[in-house]
Design a protein around this motif. Structure first.
Motif, PDB file in Angstrom:
ATOM      1  N   THR A  45     -84.194 -21.859  28.813  1.00 10.48           N
ATOM      2  CA  THR A  45     -83.544 -22.732  30.037  1.00 10.48           C
ATOM      3  C   THR A  45     -84.446 -23.067  30.277  1.00 10.48           C
ATOM      4  OG1 THR A  45     -83.392 -20.426  31.173  1.00 10.48           O
ATOM      5  CG2 THR A  45     -81.138 -21.344  29.959  1.00 10.48           C
ATOM      6  N   ASN A  46     -84.151 -24.360  31.032  1.00  7.48           N
ATOM      7  CA  ASN A  46     -84.556 -24.998  32.194  1.00  7.48           C
ATOM      8  C   ASN A  46     -84.769 -24.369  33.692  1.00  7.48           C
ATOM      9  OD1 ASN A  46     -86.158 -26.656  30.092  1.00  7.48           O
ATOM     10  ND2 ASN A  46     -84.900 -27.927  30.293  1.00  7.48           N
ATOM     11  N   LEU A  47     -84.934 -23.421  34.111  1.00  2.70           N
ATOM     12  CA  LEU A  47     -84.481 -22.988  35.465  1.00  2.70           C
ATOM     13  C   LEU A  47     -85.269 -23.840  36.488  1.00  2.70           C
ATOM     14  CD1 LEU A  47     -84.307 -19.009  36.512  1.00  2.70           C
ATOM     15  CD2 LEU A  47     -85.918 -20.469  37.423  1.00  2.70           C
ATOM     16  N   SER A  48     -84.058 -24.057  37.841  1.00  5.93           N
ATOM     17  CA  SER A  48     -84.798 -24.260  38.846  1.00  5.93           C
ATOM     18  C   SER A  48     -83.979 -24.003  39.839  1.00  5.93           C
ATOM     19  CB  SER A  48     -83.720 -26.120  38.846  1.00  5.93           C
ATOM     20  OG  SER A  48     -84.812 -26.665  37.765  1.00  5.93           O
ATOM     21  N   TYR A  49     -84.696 -23.508  40.702  1.00  8.56           N
ATOM     22  CA  TYR A  49     -84.301 -22.603  42.378  1.00  8.56           C
ATOM     23  C   TYR A  49     -84.779 -23.453  43.057  1.00  8.56           C
ATOM     24  CZ  TYR A  49     -83.989 -18.649  45.601  1.00  8.56           C
ATOM     25  OH  TYR A  49     -83.883 -18.007  46.543  1.00  8.56           O
ATOM     26  N   ASP A  50     -83.734 -23.762  43.866  1.00 11.61           N
ATOM     27  CA  ASP A  50     -83.652 -24.143  45.570  1.00 11.61           C
ATOM     28  C   ASP A  50     -83.955 -22.636  46.934  1.00 11.61           C
ATOM     29  OD1 ASP A  50     -83.242 -25.215  47.668  1.00 11.61           O
ATOM     30  OD2 ASP A  50     -81.993 -26.521  47.437  1.00 11.61           O
ATOM     31  N   ALA A  51     -85.238 -22.587  46.652  1.00 14.62           N
ATOM     32  CA  ALA A  51     -84.705 -21.209  47.876  1.00 14.62           C
ATOM     33  C   ALA A  51     -83.946 -21.221  49.248  1.00 14.62           C
ATOM     34  CB  ALA A  51     -86.328 -21.078  48.223  1.00 14.62           C
ATOM     35  N   ALA A  63     -78.835 -21.252  22.849  1.00 10.77           N
ATOM     36  CA  ALA A  63     -79.188 -20.281  23.576  1.00 10.77           C
ATOM     37  C   ALA A  63     -77.942 -19.935  22.229  1.00 10.77           C
ATOM     38  CB  ALA A  63     -78.121 -20.754  24.127  1.00 10.77           C
ATOM     39  N   LYS A  64     -78.393 -18.595  22.047  1.00 10.21           N
ATOM     40  CA  LYS A  64     -78.140 -17.986  20.520  1.00 10.21           C
ATOM     41  C   LYS A  64     -77.609 -16.612  20.351  1.00 10.21           C
ATOM     42  CE  LYS A  64     -81.765 -20.849  17.480  1.00 10.21           C
ATOM     43  NZ  LYS A  64     -82.424 -20.968  16.363  1.00 10.21           N
ATOM     44  N   ALA A  65     -76.561 -16.267  19.778  1.00 14.78           N
ATOM     45  CA  ALA A  65     -76.166 -14.840  20.080  1.00 14.78           C
ATOM     46  C   ALA A  65     -75.660 -14.403  18.319  1.00 14.78           C
ATOM     47  CB  ALA A  65     -74.321 -15.183  20.530  1.00 14.78           C
ATOM     48  N   ARG A  74     -74.736 -22.062  21.436  1.00 16.19           N
ATOM     49  CA  ARG A  74     -74.509 -22.439  22.294  1.00 16.19           C
ATOM     50  C   ARG A  74     -75.508 -23.595  23.581  1.00 16.19           C
ATOM     51  NH1 ARG A  74     -68.333 -21.634  21.339  1.00 16.19           N
ATOM     52  NH2 ARG A  74     -68.708 -22.931  23.250  1.00 16.19           N
ATOM     53  N   ARG A  75     -74.989 -24.358  23.705  1.00 13.90           N
ATOM     54  CA  ARG A  75     -75.901 -24.595  25.077  1.00 13.90           C
ATOM     55  C   ARG A  75     -74.664 -24.996  26.329  1.00 13.90           C
ATOM     56  NH1 ARG A  75     -77.149 -30.394  24.050  1.00 13.90           N
ATOM     57  NH2 ARG A  75     -74.853 -30.524  23.231  1.00 13.90           N
ATOM     58  N   TYR A  76     -75.471 -24.710  27.745  1.00  8.91           N
ATOM     59  CA  TYR A  76     -74.550 -24.517  28.715  1.00  8.91           C
ATOM     60  C   TYR A  76     -75.581 -25.278  29.662  1.00  8.91           C
ATOM     61  CZ  TYR A  76     -71.245 -21.146  26.761  1.00  8.91           C
ATOM     62  OH  TYR A  76     -70.890 -20.778  25.073  1.00  8.91           O
ATOM     63  N   ASP A  77     -75.190 -25.316  31.056  1.00  8.46           N
ATOM     64  CA  ASP A  77     -74.639 -25.676  32.790  1.00  8.46           C
ATOM     65  C   ASP A  77     -75.001 -24.628  33.194  1.00  8.46           C
ATOM     66  OD1 ASP A  77     -76.780 -28.007  31.479  1.00  8.46           O
ATOM     67  OD2 ASP A  77     -75.539 -29.719  32.344  1.00  8.46           O
ATOM     68  N   LEU A  78     -75.888 -23.478  33.861  1.00 16.97           N
ATOM     69  CA  LEU A  78     -74.428 -22.850  34.608  1.00 16.97           C
ATOM     70  C   LEU A  78     -75.066 -23.172  36.233  1.00 16.97           C
ATOM     71  CD1 LEU A  78     -75.502 -19.790  32.449  1.00 16.97           C
ATOM     72  CD2 LEU A  78     -73.583 -20.752  33.322  1.00 16.97           C
ATOM     73  N   ASP A  93     -70.018 -25.743  29.259  1.00 21.40           N
ATOM     74  CA  ASP A  93     -69.936 -25.757  27.788  1.00 21.40           C
ATOM     75  C   ASP A  93     -70.524 -27.472  27.486  1.00 21.40           C
ATOM     76  OD1 ASP A  93     -69.388 -25.882  24.949  1.00 21.40           O
ATOM     77  OD2 ASP A  93     -69.005 -24.215  25.200  1.00 21.40           O
ATOM     78  N   LEU A  94     -71.665 -27.260  26.999  1.00 24.06           N
ATOM     79  CA  LEU A  94     -71.788 -28.861  26.611  1.00 24.06           C
ATOM     80  C   LEU A  94     -71.588 -29.547  25.365  1.00 24.06           C
ATOM     81  CD1 LEU A  94     -75.953 -28.630  27.597  1.00 24.06           C
ATOM     82  CD2 LEU A  94     -73.412 -29.987  28.964  1.00 24.06           C
ATOM     83  N   ASP A  95     -71.313 -28.863  24.716  1.00 24.82           N
ATOM     84  CA  ASP A  95     -70.185 -28.854  23.482  1.00 24.82           C
ATOM     85  C   ASP A  95     -69.097 -29.262  23.305  1.00 24.82           C
ATOM     86  OD1 ASP A  95     -72.943 -28.533  22.197  1.00 24.82           O
ATOM     87  OD2 ASP A  95     -72.355 -26.429  21.431  1.00 24.82           O
ATOM     88  N   THR A  96     -67.889 -28.622  23.971  1.00 20.45           N
ATOM     89  CA  THR A  96     -66.807 -28.527  24.131  1.00 20.45           C
ATOM     90  C   THR A  96     -66.093 -29.290  25.612  1.00 20.45           C
ATOM     91  OG1 THR A  96     -65.884 -26.314  25.590  1.00 20.45           O
ATOM     92  CG2 THR A  96     -66.190 -26.575  23.009  1.00 20.45           C
ATOM     93  N   LYS A  97     -67.580 -29.326  26.299  1.00 18.13           N
ATOM     94  CA  LYS A  97     -66.932 -29.578  27.572  1.00 18.13           C
ATOM     95  C   LYS A  97     -66.327 -29.551  28.352  1.00 18.13           C
ATOM     96  CE  LYS A  97     -69.877 -33.329  26.552  1.00 18.13           C
ATOM     97  NZ  LYS A  97     -70.970 -32.794  26.831  1.00 18.13           N
ATOM     98  N   HIS A  98     -65.887 -27.625  28.542  1.00 20.28           N
ATOM     99  CA  HIS A  98     -64.873 -27.132  28.872  1.00 20.28           C
ATOM    100  C   HIS A  98     -65.902 -26.056  29.857  1.00 20.28           C
ATOM    101  CE1 HIS A  98     -63.274 -23.262  30.324  1.00 20.28           C
ATOM    102  NE2 HIS A  98     -61.883 -24.006  29.497  1.00 20.28           N
ATOM    103  N   CYS A  99     -65.271 -26.574  31.361  1.00 19.01           N
ATOM    104  CA  CYS A  99     -65.827 -26.143  32.639  1.00 19.01           C
ATOM    105  C   CYS A  99     -65.209 -25.182  32.722  1.00 19.01           C
ATOM    106  CB  CYS A  99     -65.550 -27.561  33.580  1.00 19.01           C
ATOM    107  SG  CYS A  99     -66.649 -27.054  34.681  1.00 19.01           S
ATOM    108  N   SER A 100     -65.596 -24.322  33.656  1.00 13.39           N
ATOM    109  CA  SER A 100     -65.246 -23.134  34.605  1.00 13.39           C
ATOM    110  C   SER A 100     -66.187 -22.545  36.379  1.00 13.39           C
ATOM    111  CB  SER A 100     -64.744 -22.160  33.534  1.00 13.39           C
ATOM    112  OG  SER A 100     -66.440 -21.381  33.388  1.00 13.39           O
ATOM    113  N   THR A 101     -65.053 -21.633  36.806  1.00 16.52           N
ATOM    114  CA  THR A 101     -65.709 -21.612  37.458  1.00 16.52           C
ATOM    115  C   THR A 101     -65.501 -20.101  38.188  1.00 16.52           C
ATOM    116  OG1 THR A 101     -63.994 -21.969  39.346  1.00 16.52           O
ATOM    117  CG2 THR A 101     -65.882 -23.958  39.006  1.00 16.52           C
TER     118      THR A 101
END
Length: 196
Positions: A45-51, A63-65, A74-78, A93-101
């Motif tokens: 992942t590319n991690l970005s942290y805003d302190a 992402a491999k399972a 699988r590819r996600y944005d979290l 989910d970048l493949d299905t474009k399904h979004c959840s919170t």
């Protein structure tokens, strides 16, 4: 005699070094490799942290399972953020474009960094086959028993992560840079989630 004694005490105070105190991670970006040996998955992942805003973004490069002998890519944005004093997770989910919170916690808590109750475990020189092969880098070892598992982490003296482990999960940080180059990584793509 008093001057000699004072000089000896000054020399002793300079040579005796106290253990470092726990620090908070600064705003940063890094390439992260995470492997979980129990649940059999790996992430890059590319991690970005805003302190300042205590917000964490993970953009999955890969992402491999591993399930029943097959590899599922699988590819996600979290995005983890605090809203109205609760910790929220946003996942696209970048493949299905399904979004959840999902609400993770009712209490604000640090999203990234050395656990608050971690204890200093010593210093060492970290060398690997990549970035620090020639000279190495001085790191502090931290350990803690958390609610999740046993934690061991290696952080630079500037509070940048190098390596962490939680029970069966290993996390390696590479190309760590201070600051946030693209603040848009902390903006959820709401149009993809709520407006198909």
């Amino acid at each position: 005699m008093t001057a000699y004694l004072a000089l000896c005490l000054l020399f002793l105070a300079i040579t005796v070094k106290s253990d470092p105190t726990r620090c908070d991670a600064p705003s940063m970006e890094a390439l992260v490799v995470e492997v979980d040996y129990m649940f059999r998955y790996s992430f890059v992942t590319n991690l970005s942290y805003d302190a300042q805003n205590n917000t964490l973004s993970k953009r999955f490069v890969s992402a491999k399972a591993y399930k029943r002998g097959t590899i599922q890519n699988r590819r996600y944005d979290l995005l983890y953020f605090h809203e109205n004093e609760t910790l929220q997770a946003f996942r696209l989910d970048l493949d299905t474009k399904h979004c959840s919170t999902k609400e993770i916690s009712k209490e604000p808590r640090p999203l990234f960094g050395i656990p608050e109750h971690a204890k200093f475990g010593g210093e060492s020189i970290h060398r690997d086959s990549g970035m620090y092969r020639e000279s190495g880098i001085l790191v502090n070892k931290w350990w803690a028993n958390t609610e999740r598992s046993h934690y061991i982490g290696f952080w630079t003296q500037d509070c940048l992560p190098v390596y962490e482990t939680y029970e069966y999960t290993r996390i390696v940080y590479s190309y760590v840079e201070l600051g946030i180059w693209d603040p848009n990584v902390f903006v959820p793509p709401l149009e993809k989630c709520f407006f198909p």
